[in-house]
Scaffold this motif. Sequence first.
Motif, PDB file in Angstrom:
ATOM      1  N   MET A 252     -10.738  18.131  -0.696  1.00 48.35           N
ATOM      2  CA  MET A 252     -11.465  19.287  -0.694  1.00 48.35           C
ATOM      3  C   MET A 252     -11.561  20.157   0.529  1.00 48.35           C
ATOM      4  O   MET A 252     -11.586  19.688   1.589  1.00 48.35           O
ATOM      5  N   GLU A 253     -11.727  21.552   0.352  1.00 49.97           N
ATOM      6  CA  GLU A 253     -11.533  22.379   1.642  1.00 49.97           C
ATOM      7  C   GLU A 253     -12.884  22.741   2.165  1.00 49.97           C
ATOM      8  O   GLU A 253     -13.410  24.074   2.021  1.00 49.97           O
ATOM      9  N   LEU A 254     -13.574  21.799   2.674  1.00 50.95           N
ATOM     10  CA  LEU A 254     -15.164  21.874   3.107  1.00 50.95           C
ATOM     11  C   LEU A 254     -14.829  22.585   4.377  1.00 50.95           C
ATOM     12  O   LEU A 254     -15.812  23.582   4.357  1.00 50.95           O
ATOM     13  N   GLU A 255     -14.030  22.697   5.094  1.00 49.09           N
ATOM     14  CA  GLU A 255     -13.803  23.263   6.559  1.00 49.09           C
ATOM     15  C   GLU A 255     -13.949  24.868   6.044  1.00 49.09           C
ATOM     16  O   GLU A 255     -14.563  25.737   6.701  1.00 49.09           O
ATOM     17  N   GLU A 256     -12.778  25.249   5.088  1.00 51.16           N
ATOM     18  CA  GLU A 256     -12.843  26.519   4.569  1.00 51.16           C
ATOM     19  C   GLU A 256     -13.979  27.046   3.961  1.00 51.16           C
ATOM     20  O   GLU A 256     -14.109  28.333   4.278  1.00 51.16           O
ATOM     21  N   ILE A 257     -14.865  26.543   2.948  1.00 52.81           N
ATOM     22  CA  ILE A 257     -15.694  26.888   2.481  1.00 52.81           C
ATOM     23  C   ILE A 257     -16.900  27.092   3.562  1.00 52.81           C
ATOM     24  O   ILE A 257     -17.337  28.270   3.399  1.00 52.81           O
ATOM     25  N   VAL A 258     -17.147  26.273   4.665  1.00 51.14           N
ATOM     26  CA  VAL A 258     -17.804  26.489   5.629  1.00 51.14           C
ATOM     27  C   VAL A 258     -17.524  27.897   6.429  1.00 51.14           C
ATOM     28  O   VAL A 258     -18.545  28.696   6.698  1.00 51.14           O
ATOM     29  N   ARG A 259     -16.221  28.181   6.766  1.00 47.89           N
ATOM     30  CA  ARG A 259     -15.794  29.633   7.362  1.00 47.89           C
ATOM     31  C   ARG A 259     -16.096  30.555   6.472  1.00 47.89           C
ATOM     32  O   ARG A 259     -16.627  31.589   7.053  1.00 47.89           O
ATOM     33  N   ARG A 260     -16.228  30.316   5.143  1.00 47.47           N
ATOM     34  CA  ARG A 260     -16.688  31.674   4.383  1.00 47.47           C
ATOM     35  C   ARG A 260     -17.946  31.738   4.320  1.00 47.47           C
ATOM     36  O   ARG A 260     -18.579  32.910   4.284  1.00 47.47           O
ATOM     37  N   LEU A 261     -18.645  30.533   4.187  1.00 48.59           N
ATOM     38  CA  LEU A 261     -20.080  30.594   4.253  1.00 48.59           C
ATOM     39  C   LEU A 261     -20.545  31.269   5.448  1.00 48.59           C
ATOM     40  O   LEU A 261     -21.528  32.160   5.120  1.00 48.59           O
ATOM     41  N   LYS A 262     -20.244  31.102   6.436  1.00 49.18           N
ATOM     42  CA  LYS A 262     -20.496  31.893   7.731  1.00 49.18           C
ATOM     43  C   LYS A 262     -20.404  33.392   7.658  1.00 49.18           C
ATOM     44  O   LYS A 262     -21.093  34.323   8.296  1.00 49.18           O
ATOM     45  N   VAL A 263     -19.330  33.854   7.081  1.00 44.10           N
ATOM     46  CA  VAL A 263     -19.002  35.249   6.860  1.00 44.10           C
ATOM     47  C   VAL A 263     -20.417  35.791   5.983  1.00 44.10           C
ATOM     48  O   VAL A 263     -20.775  36.940   6.189  1.00 44.10           O
ATOM     49  N   TRP A 264     -20.698  35.121   4.848  1.00 40.03           N
ATOM     50  CA  TRP A 264     -21.750  35.450   4.007  1.00 40.03           C
ATOM     51  C   TRP A 264     -23.147  35.661   4.914  1.00 40.03           C
ATOM     52  O   TRP A 264     -23.797  36.540   4.857  1.00 40.03           O
ATOM     53  N   GLU A 265     -23.274  34.680   5.818  1.00 39.77           N
ATOM     54  CA  GLU A 265     -24.574  34.412   6.425  1.00 39.77           C
ATOM     55  C   GLU A 265     -24.581  35.553   7.464  1.00 39.77           C
ATOM     56  O   GLU A 265     -25.732  35.937   7.737  1.00 39.77           O
ATOM     57  N   GLU A 266     -23.417  35.945   8.143  1.00 42.01           N
ATOM     58  CA  GLU A 266     -23.466  37.049   8.958  1.00 42.01           C
ATOM     59  C   GLU A 266     -23.434  38.371   8.298  1.00 42.01           C
ATOM     60  O   GLU A 266     -23.324  39.452   9.067  1.00 42.01           O
ATOM     61  N   GLY A 267     -23.572  38.316   7.112  1.00 43.61           N
ATOM     62  CA  GLY A 267     -23.744  39.884   6.505  1.00 43.61           C
ATOM     63  C   GLY A 267     -22.414  40.435   5.792  1.00 43.61           C
ATOM     64  O   GLY A 267     -22.489  41.455   5.195  1.00 43.61           O
ATOM     65  N   GLY A 268     -21.579  39.677   5.917  1.00 42.60           N
ATOM     66  CA  GLY A 268     -20.138  39.902   5.581  1.00 42.60           C
ATOM     67  C   GLY A 268     -20.008  39.381   4.052  1.00 42.60           C
ATOM     68  O   GLY A 268     -21.030  39.146   3.340  1.00 42.60           O
ATOM     69  N   LYS A 269     -18.608  39.571   3.551  1.00 45.06           N
ATOM     70  CA  LYS A 269     -18.230  39.099   2.176  1.00 45.06           C
ATOM     71  C   LYS A 269     -16.793  38.379   2.308  1.00 45.06           C
ATOM     72  O   LYS A 269     -16.383  38.644   3.229  1.00 45.06           O
ATOM     73  N   ALA A 270     -16.853  37.274   1.435  1.00 44.88           N
ATOM     74  CA  ALA A 270     -15.636  36.455   1.132  1.00 44.88           C
ATOM     75  C   ALA A 270     -15.034  36.262  -0.109  1.00 44.88           C
ATOM     76  O   ALA A 270     -16.303  35.816  -0.831  1.00 44.88           O
ATOM     77  N   GLY A 271     -14.113  35.974  -0.488  1.00 43.55           N
ATOM     78  CA  GLY A 271     -13.936  35.563  -1.789  1.00 43.55           C
ATOM     79  C   GLY A 271     -14.130  33.994  -1.937  1.00 43.55           C
ATOM     80  O   GLY A 271     -14.401  33.332  -1.082  1.00 43.55           O
ATOM     81  N   PRO A 272     -14.033  33.331  -3.326  1.00 43.11           N
ATOM     82  CA  PRO A 272     -14.249  32.058  -3.711  1.00 43.11           C
ATOM     83  C   PRO A 272     -13.133  31.185  -3.016  1.00 43.11           C
ATOM     84  O   PRO A 272     -11.929  31.655  -2.847  1.00 43.11           O
ATOM     85  N   VAL A 273     -13.730  29.914  -2.910  1.00 40.84           N
ATOM     86  CA  VAL A 273     -12.502  28.923  -2.158  1.00 40.84           C
ATOM     87  C   VAL A 273     -12.282  28.209  -3.389  1.00 40.84           C
ATOM     88  O   VAL A 273     -10.973  27.768  -3.417  1.00 40.84           O
ATOM     89  N   ARG A 274     -13.261  28.216  -4.385  1.00 40.45           N
ATOM     90  CA  ARG A 274     -12.812  27.077  -5.485  1.00 40.45           C
ATOM     91  C   ARG A 274     -12.825  27.795  -6.737  1.00 40.45           C
ATOM     92  O   ARG A 274     -13.731  28.547  -7.119  1.00 40.45           O
ATOM     93  N   MET A 275     -11.911  27.514  -7.708  1.00 36.92           N
ATOM     94  CA  MET A 275     -12.133  27.963  -9.277  1.00 36.92           C
ATOM     95  C   MET A 275     -12.327  26.610  -9.968  1.00 36.92           C
ATOM     96  O   MET A 275     -11.632  25.435  -9.905  1.00 36.92           O
ATOM     97  N   GLU A 276     -13.382  26.878 -10.950  1.00 34.59           N
ATOM     98  CA  GLU A 276     -13.292  25.456 -12.205  1.00 34.59           C
ATOM     99  C   GLU A 276     -12.997  26.338 -13.403  1.00 34.59           C
ATOM    100  O   GLU A 276     -13.760  27.490 -13.779  1.00 34.59           O
ATOM    101  N   LEU A 277     -12.038  25.884 -14.164  1.00 37.52           N
ATOM    102  CA  LEU A 277     -11.373  26.625 -15.205  1.00 37.52           C
ATOM    103  C   LEU A 277     -11.652  25.812 -16.486  1.00 37.52           C
ATOM    104  O   LEU A 277     -10.934  24.441 -16.422  1.00 37.52           O
TER     105      LEU A 277
END
Length: 356
Positions: free
Chosen positions: A1-26
């Motif tokens: 699982m892409e935990l490092e990538e999830i953390v990278r994108r969470l930091k974008v949100w935390e800093e006021g930015g926006k990022a796309g989803p890392v994971r899809m469940e279908l």
Amino acid sequence: MELEEIVRRLKVWEEGGKAGPVRMELHLTDKCNLNCIFCWRAAQKPKNTKELSKRKILQIVREAAELKVKEWIVSGGGEPLMRKDVTFAALKEIKKYRMWGLLTTNGTLLKEKDANFLVKIGWDQVQLSIDGPNPKINDFLRPPNSFVRIMKAIEYLKKAKKLNKSSKPIVGFNTIINKLNYDKLDEMIELAYEVGVDLVYFEPIYPGYSKIDLRIPENKKELIKNVKKAERLARKLKVSTNVKEFLEYHLLDKTDLRKKMLEEVKNIKGFKGVPCFRPWYLMGIKASGFAGCCSTFERGEFIQGKTLKEIWFGKVFNHLRKEMLEKKQPDYCSKCSIVVLMENRRLREMLNGGKG
């Protein structure tokens, strides 16, 4: 699982930015060929709703690639192989865009040609639902006669991997811990080793759906003994498993996971203190096209007539994120999975500079 990538994108949100989803469940269908006695379908008769078309599903995969989605979990709902043509088209499209994929299936409909297909497209992981180390237990919980068919599916996958000289897909077991198997966790590990399965993932039963009382007995000493025994055997046989997590005895009780998730963050403020990070990195889509930002969602909006981008950055999802920041958890969080709690714990540690 892409935990490092999830953390990278969470930091974008935390800093006021926006990022796309890392994971899809279908979820591709709510139909199933088995009658598992603890399944949501046993308690709630599935509505006869129109399922997403193949065309729309392939469009969703392409849009996900544009949003830089990294991984997919294709499951149910029901049994994905009840819509084999649509499911395999989706899996092929996912790999076309070089995204990682996991398929969860009961295995009973998987044929030799299907195993060859999965290997040839480079599918990454197949999780087979099995809840007993023998036909007596498993087939009582998952009727009718599923055990022998699961074993056959494993043989097909092993044969296809050998024929194509491939290490993929990784094959694992998904096992629901309950009253009938809580003292046989080590036997599940042993079965995996004997049939050549790579990992065993355990999840405690959610008691709200079961036709009979399958709750795990409240005997802490015995349960911890069983967990330790299974963990030692897994290390010896080199079978990957999450069984060690249940040394935290309270995690075996899934009566209401909301309380446990809230307890984890009661003294943490700000973004790192949200009970669950999933609204910022995961999108789930049900067979009907209803989309939400977690695995067990009951609030969201329909994807028909909209793009993934419009849904992900839209009003409904943003409102759910706002509530989570305020530590307001939806009622459906009570049905969540232990894996979510543990994943949130690891992500929070990584956001604080740890290794997770």
